[in-house]
Enzyme design. Structure first.
Site, mmCIF file in Angstrom:
data_model
loop_
_atom_site.group_PDB
_atom_site.id
_atom_site.type_symbol
_atom_site.label_atom_id
_atom_site.label_comp_id
_atom_site.label_asym_id
_atom_site.label_seq_id
_atom_site.Cartn_x
_atom_site.Cartn_y
_atom_site.Cartn_z
ATOM 1 N N LEU A 11 0.860 -1.190 0.000
ATOM 2 C CA LEU A 11 0.000 0.000 0.000
ATOM 3 C C LEU A 11 0.887 1.227 0.000
ATOM 4 O O LEU A 11 1.556 1.523 0.985
ATOM 5 C CB LEU A 11 -0.905 0.006 1.242
ATOM 6 N N GLY A 14 5.544 5.499 -2.924
ATOM 7 C CA GLY A 14 6.357 6.711 -2.985
ATOM 8 C C GLY A 14 7.832 6.337 -2.908
ATOM 9 O O GLY A 14 8.251 5.314 -3.449
ATOM 10 N N SER A 18 8.493 2.436 -3.593
ATOM 11 C CA SER A 18 9.180 2.087 -4.836
ATOM 12 C C SER A 18 10.395 1.228 -4.551
ATOM 13 O O SER A 18 10.673 0.247 -5.251
ATOM 14 C CB SER A 18 9.680 3.345 -5.558
ATOM 15 N N LYS A 107 4.746 5.932 11.609
ATOM 16 C CA LYS A 107 4.967 6.346 13.002
ATOM 17 C C LYS A 107 3.787 7.122 13.565
ATOM 18 O O LYS A 107 3.446 6.972 14.736
ATOM 19 C CB LYS A 107 6.239 7.170 13.118
ATOM 20 N N ILE A 138 17.943 1.776 11.178
ATOM 21 C CA ILE A 138 18.647 1.312 12.378
ATOM 22 C C ILE A 138 17.810 0.266 13.096
ATOM 23 O O ILE A 138 16.676 0.529 13.478
ATOM 24 C CB ILE A 138 18.932 2.464 13.356
ATOM 25 N N LYS A 207 7.837 9.303 17.373
ATOM 26 C CA LYS A 207 8.833 8.254 17.592
ATOM 27 C C LYS A 207 9.086 8.051 19.083
ATOM 28 O O LYS A 207 9.264 6.922 19.545
ATOM 29 C CB LYS A 207 10.118 8.617 16.852
ATOM 30 N N GLY A 306 15.370 8.067 4.281
ATOM 31 C CA GLY A 306 15.804 7.758 2.923
ATOM 32 C C GLY A 306 15.119 6.501 2.434
ATOM 33 O O GLY A 306 14.780 5.608 3.209
#
Lengths: 430, 430
Positions: A11, A14, A18, A107, A138, A207, A306
């Protein structure tokens, strides 16, 4: 490898989606070997199915009907990388009700309503993983959920937003003001066109809520997290930190109180000594310190955002839930069994660094010191500088509750001899 | 909490075992809540059952008959903290054959014969976890096994032995020689009475084998790991590194070759620039860098040894395998499906820093440069210093295979104009 393929619904497509689709295709053999069965993309829900995408996937996989895809009876796992509360929540609850396991990077949704999602997963025997939701690539949530589960976490202290770390790092290294550093971050693609969620601390607060919930086995939502962004941090604040051999960082801090009965979660800029390992985290990197009773101090460091790093975290979760589908296992449930009280910011224990513009006359220091004493806040150091109109007191306190420290500042503002409270910054790190 | 208690056999009660027994008792309620069933110590195998121990456990639990305890039909999980190959291997294979899951901190055994243990676990449907075997409390193996399982790891570079890091850190900060720094480490309890396993790199090599196996899904044993300890590192080497703004660290390096067909694993001292995050790892701390295709560069940092930190890792594993017992799940199997070729040290790609005592006459540099060219090793920098009997060339190379670099040094030794190869040190980190 005789096992039937596991079907995966994606779902969102972006930056992260991708990369997930690309890696699922290009590393299909490795993923199959690690899972014990091949993985198959069942469909990709997007808003504009006909948009040109440079992806090695069958164009027929694209659909605008996310709900039908998420609830298709043959779908084993749903990956959600849309973000935001709705329609993501509705889609994921429908997928879980259908018995599909869920991997998400969302989040905001987890910080607002993680408990509902976890309950739905538990009820329907499905897995729910979201490593990508905090600190990108991470591995942090799995260590908290699983590696440190036999230990008692006392404190989580982290840099969990890359945009603000980039801006503060630039302010520190070039002396730039906030606006110029933000412009640079925007130009380099580290800040979005509307940077509000990052610079006002909303992203970090979400977060922090997730980290506090996992660390302390307690339900913590974004609304429980005290939040201050970095828009008020000035070049003078950063220079003043530099004079103290410190840096200014936007920190997410989740703490158990000393007697272990309540927790606090907060996000705000703070001065940190340069000798602290988090002080050396440059540019858009993230790092999180975890202090626990037996393990001591651990640090996790890496790229916090990223497409590719976030996709790595999503794929790690995907392999985990698919292995469970193959082996008939389940991820350990996340519970809030400890159910600790979540305290407000006033209860948080911290230190303040305060600069006061004062009248240049005898007795001012005594007057100021009395205000601290009245609030039972202990002063660690005082530095007097300047004369006449430039007379200034710079005060560093010992640890006290934020309520006592804030009340002290209020009382200082009311003193006739204090012309202005030039800056107030919290101080963290021993 | 109506579930029947899970019975845990503890093999070994030294520094780590005592802490495990203590934490199992003092945090019993938390462990039960996190597992979903209470845990019960079924017995503790020791050599001297009557030795005075300050532990909150029933003295009747101690036994000298480890095999009977490990194979008791009612035992669900066996924790092994004895160390060494035998009797640990026999005990754990017997326990696994009996269907018990195993948690161990035994790096030597896993590095020698991990594949046999994993096969036994797989055959008998049992779990096998060993987070404590590498880098103590730092959650590292679980992230490699599970979080990064959707990614392609290219390199693992770590400080995995606290004793040698303490010694090298002392040599760097005080200028001491190896012998004095070792004495200090012994006096402070950082080095054992017989420090061979640490200072000769055996401990780090075992850990490198485990890391390489998990990172590259390939069977790697301690015998596959190239090993050089730190006993030959001199105060002059450390001073020379300091001049280059570098530090000397004992590194464990596991690498995939650039085309992804073979792996190498090695442990040796190397110069690392001070700007590298591993350079800042002080005293007996451990830290491991992981570079992977999608996630990028990650670092894990924390205490690498000690009773409580190691016990934290053991308990994390214990909760994981107990949760699986309660839920009927299984840990993901560790396989060596990729089955890559394990290359020798000659294939490893590294850089050399070489100091040569040379004759002070014209043409020496040209002669030396020709030797490098003959071996197709490219020189990055040359520094000439001293005159007469002190004439020296200090050379830093570009990356080449260790075989080419070693052959270059051999040829240099044979030159008439080279009076001595004063030092050779590998260089890592960009």
């Amino acid at each position: 490898m005789s096992k039937r393929p596991l079907k995966v619904a994606l779902l969102g497509c972006g930056v992260v989606g991708s990369e997930v689709a690309r890696l699922m295709t290009t590393t299909a053999d490795d993923l199959a070997a690690r899972v014990g069965a091949p993985l198959e993309l069942a469909g990709i829900a997007v808003r504009r199915p006909n948009r040109a995408r440079d992806l090695p996937v069958d164009p027929a996989l694209f659909t605008t009907d996310a709900l039908s895809l998420a609830t298709r009876p043959d779908v084993d796992v749903v990956i959600e990388v849309i973000g935001g509360i709705e329609p993501a929540r509705t889609l994921l609850l429908a997928a879980l009700a259908n018995g599909a396991s869920v991997v998400t990077a969302n989040k905001a949704l987890l910080a607002e309503d993680g408990a509902t999602l976890h309950a739905a997963a538990e009820k329907h025997g499905a897995d729910l993983y979201y490593e990508a939701a905090v600190a990108g690539a991470i591995p942090l949530l799995r260590p908290l959920r699983e590696s440190l589960v036999g230990d008692k976490v006392k404190r989580v202290l982290g840099i969990v937003n890359g945009t603000t770390n980039f801006i503060l790092d630039r302010m520190d290294s070039t002396g730039a003001g906030f606006a110029d550093a933000l412009d640079e971050a925007t130009a380099l693609g580290y800040a979005e066109a509307d940077p509000t969620a990052d610079i006002e601390g909303f992203d970090a607060a979400a977060k922090a809520a997730i980290l506090a919930g996992l660390a302390f086995h307690t339900k913590v939502t974004a609304a429980d997290v005290y939040r201050e962004g970095i828009t008020e941090v000035t070049a003078a604040d950063v220079a003043s930190a530099r004079e103290m051999n410190s840096v200014v960082k936007l920190l997410a801090i989740c703490e158990l109180d000393p007697v272990g009965e309540s927790v606090t979660a907060r996000v705000h800029p703070a001065m940190l000594p340069r000798s602290h390992p988090l002080a050396g985290v440059r540019e858009a990197y993230n790092a999180v310190f975890v202090e626990s009773e037996a393990a001591g101090r651990l640090m996790f460091y890496g790229p916090g955002a990223g497409g590719a790093p976030t996709a790595s975290a999503v794929l790690g979760d995907l392999v985990a839930v698919c292995r469970n589908k193959v082996n008939g296992g389940r991820a350990p449930a996340v519970t809030s069994y400890a159910d600790l009280r979540v305290g407000g910011m006033g209860e948080a224990r911290t230190r303040y660094h305060i600069s006061l513009d004062v009248d240049d006359k005898a007795g001012v220091l005594a007057q100021v010191a009395l205000v601290f004493a009245d609030h039972e806040v202990s002063i660690q150091t005082v530095r007097q500088s300047g004369r006449g109109d430039d007379a200034r007191l710079v005060i560093a306190t010992h640890v006290a509750t934020d309520a006592a420290l804030a009340a002290t500042v209020e009382s200082l503002r009311a003193l006739d001899t204090v012309r202005a409270v030039a800056s107030v910054m919290r101080v963290e790190g021993e």
